[in-house]
Design an enzyme around this catalytic site. Structure first.
Site, mmCIF file in Angstrom:
data_model
loop_
_atom_site.group_PDB
_atom_site.id
_atom_site.type_symbol
_atom_site.label_atom_id
_atom_site.label_comp_id
_atom_site.label_asym_id
_atom_site.label_seq_id
_atom_site.Cartn_x
_atom_site.Cartn_y
_atom_site.Cartn_z
ATOM 1 C CG HIS A 55 14.030 16.945 45.086
ATOM 2 N ND1 HIS A 55 13.264 16.799 46.226
ATOM 3 C CD2 HIS A 55 13.309 16.362 44.091
ATOM 4 C CE1 HIS A 55 12.149 16.158 45.925
ATOM 5 N NE2 HIS A 55 12.144 15.885 44.624
ATOM 6 C CG HIS A 57 12.096 12.330 40.819
ATOM 7 N ND1 HIS A 57 11.301 11.529 41.612
ATOM 8 C CD2 HIS A 57 11.981 13.581 41.330
ATOM 9 C CE1 HIS A 57 10.732 12.266 42.556
ATOM 10 N NE2 HIS A 57 11.123 13.516 42.403
ATOM 11 C CD GLN A 150 5.477 9.537 41.927
ATOM 12 O OE1 GLN A 150 6.456 10.066 41.438
ATOM 13 N NE2 GLN A 150 4.558 10.241 42.595
ATOM 14 C CG HIS A 208 8.316 13.818 46.811
ATOM 15 N ND1 HIS A 208 9.517 13.184 47.003
ATOM 16 C CD2 HIS A 208 8.346 14.339 45.541
ATOM 17 C CE1 HIS A 208 10.247 13.312 45.896
ATOM 18 N NE2 HIS A 208 9.562 14.004 45.000
ATOM 19 C CD GLU A 211 5.329 17.822 43.813
ATOM 20 O OE1 GLU A 211 5.457 16.626 44.130
ATOM 21 O OE2 GLU A 211 5.827 18.318 42.782
ATOM 22 C CG ASP A 307 10.992 17.665 41.392
ATOM 23 O OD1 ASP A 307 11.310 16.552 41.855
ATOM 24 O OD2 ASP A 307 9.816 18.070 41.377
ATOM 25 C CD1 TRP A 313 5.292 14.700 37.775
ATOM 26 C CD2 TRP A 313 7.029 13.365 37.282
ATOM 27 N NE1 TRP A 313 5.032 13.444 38.268
ATOM 28 C CE2 TRP A 313 6.063 12.615 37.983
ATOM 29 C CE3 TRP A 313 8.202 12.731 36.878
ATOM 30 C CZ2 TRP A 313 6.238 11.255 38.275
ATOM 31 C CZ3 TRP A 313 8.377 11.396 37.160
ATOM 32 C CH2 TRP A 313 7.399 10.670 37.855
HETATM 33 N N1 17E Z 1 6.907 12.683 41.580
HETATM 34 C C1 17E Z 1 6.238 13.500 42.423
HETATM 35 O O1 17E Z 1 5.414 13.045 43.212
HETATM 36 N N2 17E Z 1 6.472 14.829 42.384
HETATM 37 C C2 17E Z 1 7.356 15.331 41.541
HETATM 38 N N3 17E Z 1 7.577 16.647 41.526
HETATM 39 C C3 17E Z 1 8.058 14.467 40.664
HETATM 40 C C4 17E Z 1 7.814 13.154 40.729
HETATM 41 C C5 17E Z 1 9.048 15.038 39.717
HETATM 42 FE FE FE2 Z 2 10.438 15.287 43.456
#
Ligand code: 17E
Ligand code: FE2
Length: 411
Positions: A55, A57, A150, A208, A211, A307, A313
């Site tokens: 995982h 980006h 996203q 995702h 989170e 990540d 982030w």
């Molecule tokens: N975008 C997101 O929604 N969540 C994350 N942890 C990252 C990007 C890195």
């Molecule tokens: Fe992520």
């Protein structure tokens, strides 16, 4: 080629590895070199299957502070910072950063990478660039690409159309972000849409999912239910699932039955979620990492990812899986001897299941001769002392070598 004196996956006795035509020909103790065969003595060092980053980006990698730093340290400010950087993307910029990141990974024994790529961009600049550059980087790593919305599928203009276009362009997996959609209903609909898209095109899924510290965020139950109903099962991965940290134990008790039935995989990102979550808390502050110990105890597959690597982030990272494992074990309190010895599996075989690498991954004769050698005798020592990967072999070719630092303590 004969590699001698390897400690394979913490074995007490050492073993030899014969490589021919890029494959493991034989793995056994006491193999005698043939006439003229090249040999290398591994000196009883730990040999593992290649590390896997399940995982990351890569579209955003190496952009921290450009154009602005994430000052609050929240996921949401990270998304705002990224939206500003997204406007400036071009193909060479993306490719250059991905090349640099993959080379960092290669030096640390990572040979398989799953990257999420933001497709909430009408031009799909990053996706095109990454699909191209991954071919160029094949000698260093296999790169799996997830279409990652996203800014949402239902909450972003033409979100569904962009996901469909990404599938046509050749992604490996379909993503979603239910907790970020405008409404709970959109969250559910986005998961229905994503599961259908994956099922129709025979693709993997990596969402995702939840989170957030909001204990009411329930994307996971919908994802697991659809995974079961569509027969997608272990093709599906739930990433992050931070809300599960905050669910009531009574709800988790009920949820676990579904999770087991669904056979979905989990990826926790301990470094990033200890950093991003708990930001609305005063004290005590939640850790925000999903219930890894309990999932693993229930026989559910869990891998660890980074990540991020120096992006909006998360400002740290060096392309190694070690820190994710190290912090992960602390934060989920899996610090028994056996837990520590076996913890490389979070970033090897468990991650291989997430990526669906199948039987061709792993140290077995007939498989591609891909492995890493660490400057330690077993993984306990490797993890505790932050041992480098001194050698990474991929399909029989050496792709990185690292000389361990020499230290003298005087007096
Ligand atoms: N975008 C997101 O929604 N969540 C994350 N942890 C990252 C990007 C890195
Ligand atoms: Fe992520």
């Amino acid at each position: 080629m004969l590699y001698r004196n390897a400690r394979i996956e913490n074995a007490k006795e050492s073993c030899d590895i014969r490589v021919e035509n890029g494959l493991f020909k034989e793995i056994a103790p006491g193999i005698e070199p043939r006439e003229g065969e090249k040999t290398e003595d591994l000196g009883g060092r730990l040999v593992l299957p290649p590390f896997i980053e399940p995982h990351i980006h890569l579209d955003a990698t190496l952009t921290a502070g450009d154009p602005v730093w994430n000052m609050s340290g929240t996921l949401f400010e990270g998304i705002e910072c990224w939206a500003k950087r997204k406007d400036k993307l071009n193909a060479e910029d993306v490719k250059d950063r991905v090349r640099r990141a993959v080379r960092l990974y290669a030096g640390n024994g990572v040979q398989f990478i799953r990257t999420h790529v933001d497709v909430t961009d009408p031009s799909l600049t990053a996706l095109k660039a990454i699909l191209e550059v991954r071919e160029e980087l094949r000698s260093l790593a296999d790169i799996q690409v997830v279409a990652f919305p996203q800014e949402g599928i239902l909450s972003f203009p033409n979100g569904k159309g962009l996901m469909e276009e990404a599938v046509r362009m050749g992604v490996d997996a379909v993503g979603a972000i239910p907790h970020f959609e405008f409404t709970r209903e959109y969250g559910v609909e986005s998961l229905n849409f994503a599961c259908e898209l994956a099922a129709k095109n025979d693709l993997l899924m990596d969402v995702h999912c939840d989170e957030t510290d909001d204990d009411q965020s329930r994307g996971l139950e919908t994802l697991a239910t659809r995974a079961l109903e569509y027969g997608l099962k272990d093709k599906v991965t739930a990433s992050h699932t931070c809300a599960m940290h905050s669910y009531s134990n009574a709800y988790v008790l009920k949820l676990m039955r579904l999770l087991k039935m669904s056979e979905i995989n989990f990826v926790a990102n301990p470094l990033v979620n200890t950093h991003l979550e708990g930001r609305a808390d005063t004290y005590p502050k939640r850790r925000g990492v999903t219930r890894v110990k309990e999932l693993a105890a229930a026989g559910i597959n869990v891998a660890f990812g980074n990540d991020d690597l120096f992006d909006p982030w998360y400002p740290m990272g060096c392309g190694s899986m070690r820190d994710a494992v190290y912090l992960g074990l602390h934060v989920v309190q899996m610090m028994g001897y056996g837990d520590i010895m076996n913890s490389y599996r979070f970033v090897t075989e468990n991650a291989a299941k997430v990526l669906h690498l199948g039987d061709r991954y792993g140290l077995r004769s007939g498989n591609p001769a891909s492995f890493v050698v660490m400057e330690a005798g077993d993984y306990f020592e490797a993890l505790s002392h932050n041992a480098p990967v001194v050698l990474s072999v991929r399909n029989g070719e050496v792709i990185s070598r690292t000389k361990p630092a020499e230290r003298q303590v005087i007096g």
